[in-house]
Design an enzyme around this catalytic site. Structure first.
Site, PDB file in Angstrom:
ATOM      1  N   TRP A 152       0.577  -1.653  -0.208  1.00 43.15           N
ATOM      2  CA  TRP A 152      -0.279   0.104   0.242  1.00 43.15           C
ATOM      3  C   TRP A 152       0.867   0.919  -0.015  1.00 43.15           C
ATOM      4  O   TRP A 152       1.513   1.539  -0.808  1.00 43.15           O
ATOM      5  CB  TRP A 152      -0.522  -0.285   1.041  1.00 43.15           C
ATOM      6  CG  TRP A 152      -1.413  -0.802   0.977  1.00 43.15           C
ATOM      7  CD1 TRP A 152      -2.364  -2.358   1.724  1.00 43.15           C
ATOM      8  CD2 TRP A 152      -3.273  -1.268   0.087  1.00 43.15           C
ATOM      9  NE1 TRP A 152      -3.313  -3.326   1.319  1.00 43.15           N
ATOM     10  CE2 TRP A 152      -4.143  -2.463   0.016  1.00 43.15           C
ATOM     11  CE3 TRP A 152      -3.539  -0.081  -1.307  1.00 43.15           C
ATOM     12  CZ2 TRP A 152      -4.662  -2.609  -0.665  1.00 43.15           C
ATOM     13  CZ3 TRP A 152      -4.488  -0.743  -2.221  1.00 43.15           C
ATOM     14  CH2 TRP A 152      -4.940  -1.801  -1.636  1.00 43.15           C
ATOM     15  N   SER A 153       1.246   2.742   1.170  1.00 44.56           N
ATOM     16  CA  SER A 153       1.185   3.373   0.579  1.00 44.56           C
ATOM     17  C   SER A 153       2.690   3.897   0.947  1.00 44.56           C
ATOM     18  O   SER A 153       3.377   4.414   1.205  1.00 44.56           O
ATOM     19  CB  SER A 153       0.436   4.729   1.354  1.00 44.56           C
ATOM     20  OG  SER A 153      -0.593   4.737   0.554  1.00 44.56           O
TER      21      SER A 153
END
Length: 434
Positions: A152-153
């Site tokens: 993800w981030s």
């Protein structure tokens, strides 16, 4: 109703905003072991055990399976490790029992231990290095060690590192307007913003990431990227390069306040690809994965026309993530090579305006700043982080020569749920290893 359900799930997956009010009690992770869920088992799987691109975010615990099977759900592009030898990841004494027994007082005022912390943050896999050697490696709750896991981030920090390296090499001008590299954004909210303002997420645009709002912009972004399926009658854009130019200017001014917005990193990825004339997958492969001597190929998820998710789509294995983090701790050196310039590491870890950071509302990260897509703690040890929703983590402590990488599948996405515990756990680990 479908839009509302997607909003709740997708916003939970992407937003890193302030803490959820009245967060329900987290279920016992032991009840949702990957090796006992029986998801996607059988030929074909039973209907209630099927994980699809349409339900992996809607129905927990589907995400526990999905997070290390994402290329089976969404299109992807390989980040190749090349044909070189796998680099050695040096091993020290196995200190797993000692570390898991390490006690500390949590943000709730109660005493717990490191094992409780990992369990409570739904860790799928954890690796700790100290003085350049692995002292802890564990795959929890049935996570297969050979499977790449979505970051993800944390992906943003890879994109930011590459951009900073291109700046160091003179291939990218941080003071140039965004539109020099991406003229398609001339009529967007990024008009007048600089590359550095995008790197630091201080460009002001009319874009919000708000939980539970079926009209939130982050849901539109997710459908453009292909993270969430769009209803058949959805009138919005269904690719990133169609969606980003339509984001308008915000009410404020560029360069003043830090506000976390995923679409800034998608613009940064567009800039990096234009400045280098390479895809993000090629850049990570050529500049990071091959020189690191990675064990396995990584991969990036794609939108409908093959645009990589620069802010969310990287999938890697635990040990390869540790190689990357250890390289940064060692001032860009690893596997007998200078992979990233030490000036790049210094630029990132210098941090940014801590007053500007306060505008983000991230009270659970006091004293932090955000620089070039990395979270800088400004603590006495100079530690810094890459973070992704649902508990993905890189922690680097230069003073104690410690690296921690964690892959997770926490039921609640926001870092506000896990980061207060992480800060306490990392402080206790640092004190123990000094």
């Amino acid at each position: 109703m479908m839009i509302k359900r997607l909003a709740l799930a997708t916003l939970g997956c992407l937003t890193l905003s302030s803490a959820l009010a009245n967060t329900p009690e987290v279920p016992d992770p032991a009840l949702y072991r990957l090796d006992q869920l029986q998801l996607m088992q059988g030929f074909p799987p039973e209907p209630d055990k099927r994980v699809t691109a349409g339900n992996y975010l809607l129905n927990f615990p589907n995400l526990r399976w999905a997070f290390h099977h994402m290329r089976e759900l969404r299109p992807s592009r390989a980040v190749t490790r090349g044909s070189g030898p796998v680099s050695v990841l040096p091993r020290g004494d196995d200190r797993r029992a000692e570390i898991e027994a390490l006690s500390f007082i949590g943000p709730d005022g109660k005493t717990g231990n490191f094992a409780d912390y990992l369990d409570g943050t739904y860790a799928d896999a954890t690796l700790i290095m100290h003085n350049g050697k692995v002292i802890y490696e564990a795959y929890h709750q049935g996570m297969p060690e050979q499977n790449p896991h979505i970051l993800w981030s944390v992906t943003k920090s890879f994109t930011g590192l590459l951009a900073t390296q291109l700046i160091h090499e003179g291939l990218l001008d941080p003071d140039a307007p965004v539109t020099r590299y991406v003229p398609e954004l001339e009529n967007s909210g990024w008009k007048g913003a600089t590359v550095q303002q995008v790197l630091n997420m201080t460009a002001d645009i009319a874009y919000n990431e708000v939980y539970g709002d079926p009209q939130s912009d982050v849901l539109k972004y997710a459908m453009a990227a292909g993270m969430a399926p769009a209803p058949h009658d959805y009138p919005g854009q269904l690719t990133l390069t169609d969606y980003l130019p339509g984001i308008a200017a915000g009410p404020g001014e560029h360069g003043r306040d830090f506000v976390y917005r995923t679409v800034h990193t998608e613009v940064l990825g567009w800039i990096v690809r234009r400045a280098s004339n390479r895809s993000l997958a090629e850049l990570i492969s050529q500049r990071l994965w091959q020189p690191l001597g990675a064990e396995q190929d990584a991969y990036l998820l794609l939108d409908a026309i093959g645009t990589e998710w620069s802010g969310a789509g990287l999938n890697v294995t635990l040990r390869d993530l540790a190689r990357f983090a250890e390289m940064l701790r060692n001032q860009g050196q690893f596997n007998g090579q200078q992979i990233v310039a030490p000036e790049v590491i210094a630029t990132i870890t210098a941090g940014a305006d801590r007053e500007a950071f306060k505008a983000s509302g991230r009270d659970f990260m006091p004293g932090f700043s955000y620089r070039n897509q990395w979270w800088i703690s400004h603590d006495a040890d100079g530690s810094y982080y890459a973070m992704g929703v649902h508990g993905q983590l890189i922690h680097i402590n230069p003073t104690t020569s410690t690296v921690v990488v964690r892959l997770s599948s926490h039921p609640y996405a926001s870092s506000a749920v896990t980061m207060p515990w992480t800060l306490k756990a990392m402080a206790a680990l640092a004190d123990h290893l000094r």
